[in-house]
Scaffold this motif. Structure first.
Motif, PDB file in Angstrom:
ATOM      1  N   SER A   1      25.131  -7.588  53.075  1.00  0.00           N
ATOM      2  CA  SER A   1      23.178  -7.146  52.387  1.00  0.00           C
ATOM      3  C   SER A   1      24.448  -6.337  50.949  1.00  0.00           C
ATOM      4  O   SER A   1      23.172  -6.465  50.624  1.00  0.00           O
ATOM      5  N   ILE A   2      25.562  -6.350  51.115  1.00  0.00           N
ATOM      6  CA  ILE A   2      25.098  -5.036  50.021  1.00  0.00           C
ATOM      7  C   ILE A   2      26.513  -6.014  48.968  1.00  0.00           C
ATOM      8  O   ILE A   2      26.350  -5.344  47.926  1.00  0.00           O
ATOM      9  N   GLY A   3      26.929  -6.863  49.048  1.00  0.00           N
ATOM     10  CA  GLY A   3      28.017  -7.458  47.459  1.00  0.00           C
ATOM     11  C   GLY A   3      28.681  -6.859  47.905  1.00  0.00           C
ATOM     12  O   GLY A   3      30.103  -6.602  48.650  1.00  0.00           O
ATOM     13  N   ASN A   4      29.184  -6.079  46.330  1.00  0.00           N
ATOM     14  CA  ASN A   4      30.534  -5.496  46.421  1.00  0.00           C
ATOM     15  C   ASN A   4      30.062  -3.929  47.132  1.00  0.00           C
ATOM     16  O   ASN A   4      29.505  -3.916  47.155  1.00  0.00           O
ATOM     17  N   PRO A   5      31.861  -3.110  47.257  1.00  0.00           N
ATOM     18  CA  PRO A   5      32.072  -2.092  48.096  1.00  0.00           C
ATOM     19  C   PRO A   5      31.253  -0.936  47.483  1.00  0.00           C
ATOM     20  O   PRO A   5      31.163  -1.160  45.710  1.00  0.00           O
ATOM     21  N   VAL A   6      30.141  -0.080  47.887  1.00  0.00           N
ATOM     22  CA  VAL A   6      29.881   0.756  47.034  1.00  0.00           C
ATOM     23  C   VAL A   6      30.365   2.553  47.300  1.00  0.00           C
ATOM     24  O   VAL A   6      30.490   2.136  48.340  1.00  0.00           O
ATOM     25  N   THR A   7      30.916   3.048  46.902  1.00  0.00           N
ATOM     26  CA  THR A   7      30.944   4.475  47.461  1.00  0.00           C
ATOM     27  C   THR A   7      30.611   5.226  46.469  1.00  0.00           C
ATOM     28  O   THR A   7      30.219   5.032  44.938  1.00  0.00           O
ATOM     29  N   ALA A   8      30.192   6.809  46.777  1.00  0.00           N
ATOM     30  CA  ALA A   8      29.511   7.853  46.490  1.00  0.00           C
ATOM     31  C   ALA A   8      29.756   9.032  46.745  1.00  0.00           C
ATOM     32  O   ALA A   8      30.269   9.558  47.859  1.00  0.00           O
TER      33      ALA A   8
ATOM     34  N   GLN B   1      39.828   3.203  45.744  1.00  0.00           N
ATOM     35  CA  GLN B   1      40.949   2.247  46.436  1.00  0.00           C
ATOM     36  C   GLN B   1      41.285   2.258  47.152  1.00  0.00           C
ATOM     37  O   GLN B   1      41.841   1.454  46.982  1.00  0.00           O
ATOM     38  N   VAL B   2      41.065   3.176  48.721  1.00  0.00           N
ATOM     39  CA  VAL B   2      41.153   2.675  49.508  1.00  0.00           C
ATOM     40  C   VAL B   2      40.127   1.576  50.000  1.00  0.00           C
ATOM     41  O   VAL B   2      40.946   0.448  50.863  1.00  0.00           O
ATOM     42  N   VAL B   3      39.137   1.883  50.208  1.00  0.00           N
ATOM     43  CA  VAL B   3      38.137   1.669  49.907  1.00  0.00           C
ATOM     44  C   VAL B   3      38.115  -0.056  49.662  1.00  0.00           C
ATOM     45  O   VAL B   3      37.615  -1.244  50.314  1.00  0.00           O
ATOM     46  N   ARG B   4      38.637  -0.301  48.134  1.00  0.00           N
ATOM     47  CA  ARG B   4      38.600  -1.575  47.620  1.00  0.00           C
ATOM     48  C   ARG B   4      40.112  -2.465  48.681  1.00  0.00           C
ATOM     49  O   ARG B   4      39.649  -3.185  47.844  1.00  0.00           O
ATOM     50  N   GLY B   5      41.185  -2.344  49.040  1.00  0.00           N
ATOM     51  CA  GLY B   5      42.432  -2.364  49.094  1.00  0.00           C
ATOM     52  C   GLY B   5      41.715  -3.724  50.724  1.00  0.00           C
ATOM     53  O   GLY B   5      42.284  -4.368  51.350  1.00  0.00           O
ATOM     54  N   VAL B   6      40.465  -2.684  50.845  1.00  0.00           N
ATOM     55  CA  VAL B   6      40.244  -3.032  52.862  1.00  0.00           C
ATOM     56  C   VAL B   6      39.810  -3.889  52.389  1.00  0.00           C
ATOM     57  O   VAL B   6      39.525  -5.481  52.840  1.00  0.00           O
ATOM     58  N   TRP B   7      38.774  -4.056  51.251  1.00  0.00           N
ATOM     59  CA  TRP B   7      37.832  -5.077  51.656  1.00  0.00           C
ATOM     60  C   TRP B   7      38.335  -6.812  50.880  1.00  0.00           C
ATOM     61  O   TRP B   7      37.347  -7.289  50.659  1.00  0.00           O
TER      62      TRP B   7
ATOM     63  N   ALA C   1      45.701   3.653  32.128  1.00  0.00           N
ATOM     64  CA  ALA C   1      44.750   4.632  33.531  1.00  0.00           C
ATOM     65  C   ALA C   1      45.514   5.125  34.483  1.00  0.00           C
ATOM     66  O   ALA C   1      46.646   4.541  35.215  1.00  0.00           O
ATOM     67  N   ALA C   2      45.555   6.118  34.394  1.00  0.00           N
ATOM     68  CA  ALA C   2      47.167   6.601  36.236  1.00  0.00           C
ATOM     69  C   ALA C   2      46.339   6.122  37.231  1.00  0.00           C
ATOM     70  O   ALA C   2      45.153   5.979  37.642  1.00  0.00           O
ATOM     71  N   THR C   3      46.840   5.465  38.579  1.00  0.00           N
ATOM     72  CA  THR C   3      47.148   5.293  39.937  1.00  0.00           C
ATOM     73  C   THR C   3      46.353   6.758  41.015  1.00  0.00           C
ATOM     74  O   THR C   3      46.678   7.107  40.751  1.00  0.00           O
ATOM     75  N   PRO C   4      44.930   6.741  41.388  1.00  0.00           N
ATOM     76  CA  PRO C   4      44.444   7.301  42.018  1.00  0.00           C
ATOM     77  C   PRO C   4      45.399   7.823  43.404  1.00  0.00           C
ATOM     78  O   PRO C   4      45.826   7.130  43.763  1.00  0.00           O
ATOM     79  N   THR C   5      45.455   9.421  43.800  1.00  0.00           N
ATOM     80  CA  THR C   5      46.370   9.710  44.904  1.00  0.00           C
ATOM     81  C   THR C   5      45.381  11.095  45.021  1.00  0.00           C
ATOM     82  O   THR C   5      44.296  11.655  45.037  1.00  0.00           O
TER      83      THR C   5
ATOM     84  N   ALA D   1      42.153   7.276  57.304  1.00  0.00           N
ATOM     85  CA  ALA D   1      43.363   8.457  57.673  1.00  0.00           C
ATOM     86  C   ALA D   1      44.793   7.957  57.447  1.00  0.00           C
ATOM     87  O   ALA D   1      45.093   8.821  56.937  1.00  0.00           O
ATOM     88  N   ALA D   2      45.010   6.680  57.040  1.00  0.00           N
ATOM     89  CA  ALA D   2      47.057   6.252  56.945  1.00  0.00           C
ATOM     90  C   ALA D   2      46.421   6.742  55.202  1.00  0.00           C
ATOM     91  O   ALA D   2      48.182   7.045  55.113  1.00  0.00           O
ATOM     92  N   ALA D   3      45.413   6.897  54.537  1.00  0.00           N
ATOM     93  CA  ALA D   3      46.446   7.452  53.304  1.00  0.00           C
ATOM     94  C   ALA D   3      45.691   8.797  53.476  1.00  0.00           C
ATOM     95  O   ALA D   3      46.681   9.684  52.208  1.00  0.00           O
ATOM     96  N   GLY D   4      45.520   9.305  54.375  1.00  0.00           N
ATOM     97  CA  GLY D   4      45.280  10.951  54.270  1.00  0.00           C
ATOM     98  C   GLY D   4      44.230  11.848  54.625  1.00  0.00           C
ATOM     99  O   GLY D   4      44.219  13.056  54.749  1.00  0.00           O
ATOM    100  N   PHE D   5      43.212  10.815  54.481  1.00  0.00           N
ATOM    101  CA  PHE D   5      42.220  11.826  55.035  1.00  0.00           C
ATOM    102  C   PHE D   5      42.071  12.078  55.858  1.00  0.00           C
ATOM    103  O   PHE D   5      42.626  11.271  57.452  1.00  0.00           O
ATOM    104  N   ASP D   6      41.195  13.021  56.170  1.00  0.00           N
ATOM    105  CA  ASP D   6      41.011  13.470  58.030  1.00  0.00           C
ATOM    106  C   ASP D   6      40.159  12.475  59.082  1.00  0.00           C
ATOM    107  O   ASP D   6      39.230  12.722  58.661  1.00  0.00           O
ATOM    108  N   LYS D   7      41.384  12.012  60.075  1.00  0.00           N
ATOM    109  CA  LYS D   7      39.804  11.747  61.095  1.00  0.00           C
ATOM    110  C   LYS D   7      39.265  12.289  61.915  1.00  0.00           C
ATOM    111  O   LYS D   7      38.377  12.029  61.787  1.00  0.00           O
TER     112      LYS D   7
END
Length: 165
Positions: free
Chosen positions: A138-145, A73-79, A53-57, A95-101
């Motif tokens: 209260s969530i357990g593992n991070p959730v992204t959607a 991937q960024v969320v996992r890193g912080v978690w 699997a390719a590393t997401p960018t 923001a450091a990953a390139g998303f617009d703050k």
């Protein structure tokens, strides 16, 4: 409605919306993805193989669906670090990953009575859709959607905190 009930209600609303979106059979984006286990529904491209699997960018100018794997991937890193339930840590990492703050929102880390929040939500608006993350005890593992953007221009329902740093 008290602000104390607002967080669980917001979390339940998010779960209900995501659950109902799956019932239509016409959802243009994948549903929530627990970020601790790989999911074929998150990234399923012709170039993907089960063994390599390719590393997401970041896909600059891409859709929310195209950027969900990188957001996750960024969320996992912080978690996996020491600031698991600190909204600023997620905003700074995104923001450091390139998303617009300027396109981000985040909920408070503390309740109105100064207790740690049971969960926090954060988002990045991309066009008419949003990358949304939710973390906390209260969530357990991070959730992204990927969710539709609100007509108000934001992504999160309810009170959010200013991103003024």
């Amino acid at each position: 409605m008290s602000r104390l009930l607002g967080r669980p209600l917001a979390a339940l609303t998010l779960v209900a919306v995501l659950g109902l979106a799956g019932c239509t059979g016409q959802s243009p984006t994948p549903g929530p993805v627990e970020t601790t286990e790989p999911s074929a529904s998150v990234v399923d491209t012709p170039s993907s193989t089960p063994t390599a699997a390719a590393t997401p960018t970041l896909v600059a100018g891409g859709t929310a669906a195209e950027n969900l794997p990188f957001f996750t991937q960024v969320v996992r890193g912080v978690w996996s670090g020491p600031n698991q339930v600190a909204g600023r840590a997620y905003i700074d990492a995104l923001a450091a990953a390139g998303f617009d703050k300027a396109a981000m929102q985040v909920t408070a880390d503390q309740t109105t009575v100064d207790n740690p929040a049971e969960s926090i939500e954060f988002s990045v608006r991309l066009g008419d859709q949003c990358l949304v993350g939710q973390v906390g005890p209260s969530i357990g593992n991070p959730v992204t959607a990927v969710l539709p953007g609100l007509s108000s221009g934001g992504c999160l329902i309810g009170q959010t905190r200013a991103i003024d740093w």
